[in-house]
Design an enzyme around this catalytic site. Sequence first.
Site, PDB file in Angstrom:
ATOM      1  N   HIS A 199      79.266  77.268  19.538  1.00 28.51           N
ATOM      2  CA  HIS A 199      80.241  76.169  19.559  1.00 28.51           C
ATOM      3  C   HIS A 199      80.620  75.806  18.115  1.00 28.51           C
ATOM      4  O   HIS A 199      81.782  75.767  17.744  1.00 28.51           O
ATOM      5  CB  HIS A 199      79.647  74.965  20.277  1.00 28.51           C
ATOM      6  CG  HIS A 199      80.446  73.723  20.094  1.00 28.51           C
ATOM      7  ND1 HIS A 199      81.668  73.538  20.687  1.00 28.51           N
ATOM      8  CD2 HIS A 199      80.221  72.608  19.342  1.00 28.51           C
ATOM      9  CE1 HIS A 199      82.166  72.364  20.317  1.00 28.51           C
ATOM     10  NE2 HIS A 199      81.310  71.789  19.501  1.00 28.51           N
ATOM     11  N   ARG A 235      84.543  81.716  24.376  1.00 27.68           N
ATOM     12  CA  ARG A 235      84.055  81.484  23.011  1.00 27.68           C
ATOM     13  C   ARG A 235      82.908  82.465  22.772  1.00 27.68           C
ATOM     14  O   ARG A 235      81.819  82.276  23.293  1.00 27.68           O
ATOM     15  CB  ARG A 235      83.596  80.023  22.871  1.00 27.68           C
ATOM     16  CG  ARG A 235      82.727  79.801  21.667  1.00 27.68           C
ATOM     17  CD  ARG A 235      82.492  78.359  21.361  1.00 27.68           C
ATOM     18  NE  ARG A 235      81.859  77.559  22.385  1.00 27.68           N
ATOM     19  CZ  ARG A 235      80.567  77.636  22.742  1.00 27.68           C
ATOM     20  NH1 ARG A 235      79.766  78.533  22.214  1.00 27.68           N
ATOM     21  NH2 ARG A 235      80.088  76.824  23.662  1.00 27.68           N
ATOM     22  N   TYR A 264      71.627  78.275  26.462  1.00 27.62           N
ATOM     23  CA  TYR A 264      72.284  77.870  27.721  1.00 27.62           C
ATOM     24  C   TYR A 264      73.126  78.964  28.369  1.00 27.62           C
ATOM     25  O   TYR A 264      73.726  78.733  29.401  1.00 27.62           O
ATOM     26  CB  TYR A 264      73.136  76.612  27.512  1.00 27.62           C
ATOM     27  CG  TYR A 264      74.157  76.699  26.387  1.00 27.62           C
ATOM     28  CD1 TYR A 264      75.381  77.324  26.588  1.00 27.62           C
ATOM     29  CD2 TYR A 264      73.880  76.175  25.129  1.00 27.62           C
ATOM     30  CE1 TYR A 264      76.311  77.410  25.572  1.00 27.62           C
ATOM     31  CE2 TYR A 264      74.802  76.247  24.098  1.00 27.62           C
ATOM     32  CZ  TYR A 264      76.025  76.864  24.324  1.00 27.62           C
ATOM     33  OH  TYR A 264      76.938  76.958  23.301  1.00 27.62           O
TER      34      TYR A 264
HETATM   35  C1  LIG Z   1      85.469  61.725  21.780  1.00 30.14           C
HETATM   36  C2  LIG Z   1      84.412  62.751  21.477  1.00 30.14           C
HETATM   37  N1  LIG Z   1      83.331  62.840  22.268  1.00 30.14           N
HETATM   38  C3  LIG Z   1      82.380  63.762  22.009  1.00 30.14           C
HETATM   39  C4  LIG Z   1      82.496  64.588  20.918  1.00 30.14           C
HETATM   40  C5  LIG Z   1      81.422  65.617  20.630  1.00 30.14           C
HETATM   41  N2  LIG Z   1      81.948  66.957  20.913  1.00 30.14           N
HETATM   42  C6  LIG Z   1      82.399  67.763  19.948  1.00 30.14           C
HETATM   43  S1  LIG Z   1      82.965  69.205  20.522  1.00 30.14           S
HETATM   44  C7  LIG Z   1      82.609  68.799  22.120  1.00 30.14           C
HETATM   45  C8  LIG Z   1      82.895  69.747  23.249  1.00 30.14           C
HETATM   46  C9  LIG Z   1      84.344  70.059  23.358  1.00 30.14           C
HETATM   47  O1  LIG Z   1      84.538  71.079  24.287  1.00 30.14           O
HETATM   48  P1  LIG Z   1      85.970  71.643  24.614  1.00 30.14           P
HETATM   49  O2  LIG Z   1      86.937  70.526  24.757  1.00 30.14           O
HETATM   50  O3  LIG Z   1      85.813  72.564  25.751  1.00 30.14           O
HETATM   51  O4  LIG Z   1      86.395  72.439  23.309  1.00 30.14           O
HETATM   52  P2  LIG Z   1      85.703  73.681  22.580  1.00 30.14           P
HETATM   53  O5  LIG Z   1      84.790  73.109  21.545  1.00 30.14           O
HETATM   54  O6  LIG Z   1      84.990  74.494  23.605  1.00 30.14           O
HETATM   55  O7  LIG Z   1      86.799  74.438  21.921  1.00 30.14           O
HETATM   56  C10 LIG Z   1      82.044  67.529  22.173  1.00 30.14           C
HETATM   57  C11 LIG Z   1      81.595  66.866  23.409  1.00 30.14           C
HETATM   58  C12 LIG Z   1      83.639  64.445  20.100  1.00 30.14           C
HETATM   59  N3  LIG Z   1      83.858  65.211  19.024  1.00 30.14           N
HETATM   60  N4  LIG Z   1      84.597  63.534  20.400  1.00 30.14           N
END
Ligand SMILES: Cc1ncc(C[n+]2csc(CCOP(=O)(O)OP(=O)(O)O)c2C)c(N)n1
Length: 401
Positions: free
Chosen positions: A293, A289, A302
């Site tokens: 985020h 990425r 970080y």
């Molecule tokens: C069930 C849930 N827990 C926490 C969140 C908060 N949250 C949003 S994005 C994220 C990280 C997701 O990371 P990843 O699966 O690696 O996907 P990326 O965003 O890197 O594409 C979190 C913890 C959420 N949206 N849904």
Amino acid sequence: MTAPTASTPAGDTAVLATNAPYPTGASLHPDDTPVQLLGPTGERSSHPFYGPIAAELDDDRLRAMYRDMVITRTFDQEATRLQRQGELGLWAPSLGQEAAQVGSAHAYTADDMVFPSYREHGVAQVRGLPLTDLLPVMRGVSHGGWDPFAHNLAVQTFVISAHTLHAVGYAMGIQRDGRVGTGTDADRAVAVYHGDGSTSQGDFNESLVFAASNNAPVVFICQNNSWAISVPTATQSRVPIARRGPGVGIPAVRVDGNDVIATYAVTAEAMRRARAGEGPTLIEAVTYRMGAHTTSDDPTRYRTSEEEESWRQKDPIERLRLHLVATGAADEDFFQGVEADAAEVARAGREFCLALTPGPVAEIFDHVYSLPHQQVEADRAAMIEFESGFADTETTDQEAR
Ligand SMILES: Cc1ncc(C[n+]2csc(CCOP(=O)(O)OP(=O)(O)O)c2C)c(N)n1
């Protein structure tokens, strides 16, 4: 056993020194080496299994992939600017992940069903969804979504991994409808996108088990973009994510997610298997990425600029551009034409966004249930009455923005 090194193109060691790599006992097996068919300087490499599949991609198709990637990036950057200018509430940039998205999406038929999470703008582009359809929910003027069957693209899911369950359920449905393994054009399959972080969710693990137990025609496409907000992949998983598949009986493959050709090839094979009734596959597309985020995030808190720079050297678009130039498949006119088309998509997207206005606040009750519900109607009436108390106030939501 091959120990992970700083140069492993897997991304799982490309984390800050404070994050321990995988324990020695779980160091990368040679099979964990991501499939790569297009190197960072645009050179093609061979592969005994995936090479012939990639050979399906003629120059027209490669140019189309390049165009999709550039349009996706240009639109994504314009949407990021719109958020910075206060015109969108939030945006999740896809910057750097264009090959993982566009390469895989080129492997679908129009009948395949695709479940995105929230960052798959490149998948939307390839499915034919107008990219402007991504904007209303981010501007806060809609509850989100579009007709999932218009392009066989489900709506975005922001609840991490919830949609992997939807995808498996959908796949089990088409399996029971007899649309799998008939050996005809009627065969179809399901693809679902999720992140590395989402693999820590119970929903994801339940999805894997259900998919395996039911031999469901579904392909899990994990974009391992190295980070789940501020949590590095090595913290989410002590083994390469692809290894989760064999653990429950699902074949898995790691692919260089910044290589659009390899991503296409592994996805094409996985979808073929699924349509043929041979069951699910887990793909781990190792990518990065390159942006934040979301626009609410500050990645400088970080991760290091050296790490970001090392991934800029593996830019997925530049790599295909170098290849198209080297093979003579595209000339300067082509590249300028793509730039102009992408700029127009971004301009039209901005115009579309600025013209979006919110509907009545009480609209939030419209989609709670498919049928009217007494409590919801009471809440709607109360909200309308509350709002009417501001009838003489000049400032609208739009002006306050
Ligand atoms: C069930 C849930 N827990 C926490 C969140 C908060 N949250 C949003 S994005 C994220 C990280 C997701 O990371 P990843 O699966 O690696 O996907 P990326 O965003 O890197 O594409 C979190 C913890 C959420 N949206 N849904």
